[in-house]
Design a protein around this motif. Structure first.
Motif, short mmCIF file in Angstrom:
data_model
loop_
_atom_site.label_atom_id
_atom_site.label_comp_id
_atom_site.label_asym_id
_atom_site.label_seq_id
_atom_site.Cartn_x
_atom_site.Cartn_y
_atom_site.Cartn_z
N PRO A 37 26.66 -11.04 -16.65
CA PRO A 37 27.84 -11.36 -15.84
C PRO A 37 27.97 -10.43 -14.64
N SER A 38 28.49 -10.95 -13.57
CA SER A 38 28.73 -10.11 -12.39
C SER A 38 29.91 -9.18 -12.61
N SER A 39 30.81 -9.57 -13.52
CA SER A 39 31.91 -8.70 -13.92
C SER A 39 32.39 -9.13 -15.30
N GLY A 40 33.09 -8.23 -15.98
CA GLY A 40 33.58 -8.52 -17.32
C GLY A 40 32.57 -8.15 -18.39
N GLY A 77 25.31 -15.22 -5.38
CA GLY A 77 25.85 -14.86 -4.08
C GLY A 77 27.36 -14.83 -4.12
N LYS A 78 27.98 -15.52 -3.18
CA LYS A 78 29.43 -15.56 -3.11
C LYS A 78 30.03 -16.73 -3.88
N ASP A 79 29.18 -17.57 -4.43
CA ASP A 79 29.65 -18.76 -5.13
C ASP A 79 29.77 -18.49 -6.63
#
Length: 269
Positions: free
Chosen positions: A53-56, A12-14
């Motif tokens: 990963p959510s990014s990278g 989520g946002k965490d």
């Protein structure tokens, strides 16, 4: 061998990890430390491809990877199979589904058990072994496919200090004599410091080179240099080796280090 670029992961946002940059070179032995819940196991799962990963980006150049999870032997201690059969499960992709192992597979198991010093226990049930012996079996299972990279998530959980020291010597042998790259999550920093090239510290959702007192101790540095005599053949002095071994990979850390030492780049702590 491993390169993580601006990697973030969370639910989520965490965010559990945020903008992580992390490098492990071939034939290095790297320790990962950090408090419980800091994200060490998450970091390992990202390297293994168990999490996305959510990014990278996460790049692993090893053709084969061996993994000893945190639960290790505890999850199979009562499994109705002997040591030889458990190590054989590490070859399931090679043997194939619902196929019987061949002569060469059994030979490979014997050789791997001999490597970890467990050849005399091949017919024993895992539940009959001590904690240190059980963990050696799990390491043998991870080694059966000749991995270039071995990842261990707190392999000494539930093992006494003497058995732990034996495991560290085994891992040191795999690293120095077989050229295996090792990444290990551990809480036993003092015990393993003389074997590793360096430690990374997971904290505040990031990963940075650890500069704790034990790695700054000159005696410990000398022990670490002696432990890796073939790793830096072109270096003229021990001091050069120390600088080379502890040189950080991320530019931001290097800038902080430079400013702290009044412009003397590469100065020891």
């Amino acid at each position: 061998m491993i390169e993580m670029k601006n990697v973030s992961f969370g639910f989520g946002k965490d965010d559990i990890l945020k903008d992580v940059n992390f490098i492990v070179k071939p034939q290095e032995y790297v320790g990962i430390i950090g408090a419980n819940g800091a994200g060490k196991s998450t970091l390992m799962k990202l390297i293994l491809g168990q999490l996305t990963p959510s990014s990278g980006t996460v790049l692993v150049s090893a053709k084969t990877v061996g993994y000893v999870p945190q639960v290790g032997f505890q999850s199979v201690a009562n499994f109705p199979a002997n040591v030889e059969e458990i190590v054989m499960t590490g070859l399931h992709r090679v043997i194939g589904m619902f196929r019987l192992p061949k002569k060469e597979h059994r030979k490979k198991v014997r050789e791997t058990l001999e490597l970890v010093g467990m050849e005399a226990f091949s017919k024993r049930m895992l539940s009959e072994l001590s904690g240190g012996q059980q963990q050696r079996v799990m390491i043998a299972r991870a080694l059966i496919c000749d991995p270039e990279l071995l990842i261990l998530d707190e392999p000494l959980t539930g093992i006494d200090q003497e058995a732990g020291e034996e495991l560290y010597r085994l891992l040191d042998k795999l690293n120095k004599e077989y050229g295996m790259t090792i990444v290990m999550v551990t809480h036993n920093m003092e015990q393993v410091a003389r074997y590793t090239n360096r430690f990374y510290h997971v904290s505040n959702k990031s990963v940075h080179l650890d500069k704790s007192a034990i790695l700054c101790d000159e005696v410990m540095k000398e022990k670490m240099i002696i432990a890796k005599p073939k790793r830096y053949p072109k270096k003229a002095t021990n001091q050069d080796c120390v600088i080379q071994k502890e040189a950080p990979y991320d530019a931001s850390y290097k800038k902080r280090r430079t400013s702290t030492n009044d412009g003397e780049e590469g100065a020891s702590c």
